[in-house]
Design a protein around this motif. Structure first.
Motif, PDB file in Angstrom:
ATOM      1  N   GLY A   2       2.874 -12.786   9.832  1.00 49.11           N
ATOM      2  CA  GLY A   2       2.851 -14.284   9.637  1.00 49.11           C
ATOM      3  C   GLY A   2       2.718 -14.910  10.833  1.00 49.11           C
ATOM      4  O   GLY A   2       2.537 -14.214  12.122  1.00 49.11           O
ATOM      5  N   PRO A   3       2.379 -16.047  11.062  1.00 52.23           N
ATOM      6  CA  PRO A   3       3.048 -16.979  10.069  1.00 52.23           C
ATOM      7  C   PRO A   3       1.992 -17.403   8.916  1.00 52.23           C
ATOM      8  O   PRO A   3       0.783 -17.356   9.128  1.00 52.23           O
ATOM      9  CB  PRO A   3       3.370 -18.459  10.641  1.00 52.23           C
ATOM     10  CG  PRO A   3       2.435 -18.309  11.878  1.00 52.23           C
ATOM     11  CD  PRO A   3       2.437 -16.787  12.088  1.00 52.23           C
ATOM     12  N   VAL A  33       7.654 -23.519  12.200  1.00 57.93           N
ATOM     13  CA  VAL A  33       7.823 -22.216  11.553  1.00 57.93           C
ATOM     14  C   VAL A  33       9.180 -21.760  11.247  1.00 57.93           C
ATOM     15  O   VAL A  33       9.958 -21.722  12.222  1.00 57.93           O
ATOM     16  CB  VAL A  33       6.916 -21.016  12.206  1.00 57.93           C
ATOM     17  CG1 VAL A  33       6.910 -19.865  11.485  1.00 57.93           C
ATOM     18  CG2 VAL A  33       5.404 -21.497  12.665  1.00 57.93           C
ATOM     19  N   THR A  83      11.521 -18.684  10.242  1.00 58.01           N
ATOM     20  CA  THR A  83      11.646 -17.373  10.373  1.00 58.01           C
ATOM     21  C   THR A  83      12.662 -16.744   9.347  1.00 58.01           C
ATOM     22  O   THR A  83      13.835 -17.144   9.210  1.00 58.01           O
ATOM     23  CB  THR A  83      12.048 -16.816  11.839  1.00 58.01           C
ATOM     24  OG1 THR A  83      10.965 -17.104  12.598  1.00 58.01           O
ATOM     25  CG2 THR A  83      11.977 -15.237  11.889  1.00 58.01           C
ATOM     26  N   LYS A  95       7.209 -17.140   8.744  1.00 60.23           N
ATOM     27  CA  LYS A  95       6.843 -15.998   9.315  1.00 60.23           C
ATOM     28  C   LYS A  95       8.031 -14.832   9.049  1.00 60.23           C
ATOM     29  O   LYS A  95       9.325 -15.439   8.759  1.00 60.23           O
ATOM     30  CB  LYS A  95       6.530 -15.856  10.950  1.00 60.23           C
ATOM     31  CG  LYS A  95       7.865 -16.383  11.767  1.00 60.23           C
ATOM     32  CD  LYS A  95       7.369 -16.095  13.032  1.00 60.23           C
ATOM     33  CE  LYS A  95       8.398 -16.653  14.013  1.00 60.23           C
ATOM     34  NZ  LYS A  95       8.103 -16.488  15.390  1.00 60.23           N
ATOM     35  N   ASP A 136       6.576  -9.486  13.914  1.00 59.83           N
ATOM     36  CA  ASP A 136       6.472 -10.385  12.850  1.00 59.83           C
ATOM     37  C   ASP A 136       5.250 -10.115  11.996  1.00 59.83           C
ATOM     38  O   ASP A 136       4.156  -9.697  12.468  1.00 59.83           O
ATOM     39  CB  ASP A 136       6.302 -11.811  13.404  1.00 59.83           C
ATOM     40  CG  ASP A 136       7.594 -12.360  14.181  1.00 59.83           C
ATOM     41  OD1 ASP A 136       8.689 -11.886  13.711  1.00 59.83           O
ATOM     42  OD2 ASP A 136       7.413 -13.201  15.057  1.00 59.83           O
ATOM     43  N   GLU A 193       5.484 -23.375   6.389  1.00 59.00           N
ATOM     44  CA  GLU A 193       5.055 -22.233   7.358  1.00 59.00           C
ATOM     45  C   GLU A 193       6.196 -21.183   7.548  1.00 59.00           C
ATOM     46  O   GLU A 193       7.308 -21.619   7.995  1.00 59.00           O
ATOM     47  CB  GLU A 193       4.636 -22.940   8.652  1.00 59.00           C
ATOM     48  CG  GLU A 193       3.632 -21.836   9.174  1.00 59.00           C
ATOM     49  CD  GLU A 193       3.014 -22.551  10.384  1.00 59.00           C
ATOM     50  OE1 GLU A 193       1.957 -21.699  10.748  1.00 59.00           O
ATOM     51  OE2 GLU A 193       2.998 -23.988  10.647  1.00 59.00           O
TER      52      GLU A 193
END
Length: 123
Positions: free
Chosen positions: A24-25, A88, A90, A14, A22, A12
């Motif tokens: 996403g994610p 998630v 990044t 983002k 941002d 996952e």
């Protein structure tokens, strides 16, 4: 059961933009390439941003302090995160329009080479 195993393997991600917002994610297969991520970023780019990429070539992705190569896969890029609990990841997005690159290249071709002159006096 196989669907659950596939879902567990998805990563996952983002994408953090220059202004802190941002995209996403989204979930990606570890076999997805960085080039594929860039295409998704361009297609999902918010229309209200002053700076926006025209193509995937205008986008640089940074993860763990490194600029990611287009031919690397998500699985190869997420190796440092393997020991972290699920969550998630990044990645930072930098937009570098090709127009700026083209103008810089033109300037270098048109400008005559600079000569450095140095004069020293010993008394």
């Amino acid at each position: 059961m196989p669907e659950e195993e596939e879902e567990e393997q998805l990563v996952e991600l983002k994408f953090r933009l220059y202004d802190g917002s941002d995209i996403g994610p989204f979930r990606y297969s570890p076999a997805s390439t960085v080039a594929m991520l860039k295409e998704r970023i361009v297609s999902e780019w918010p229309k209200d941003k002053k700076i926006s990429p025209k193509s995937a070539n205008d986008v640089k992705l940074i993860s763990a302090g490194k600029i990611l190569d287009n031919n690397k896969t998500v699985g190869q890029c997420s190796v440092p995160f393997g020991d972290l609990p699920k969550g998630v990841i990044t990645m930072h997005v930098v937009v570098q329009p090709t127009l700026v690159k083209a103008k810089t290249a033109e300037k270098k071709v048109d400008e005559p080479p600079r000569k450095t002159l140095c004069s020293c006096s010993i008394l």
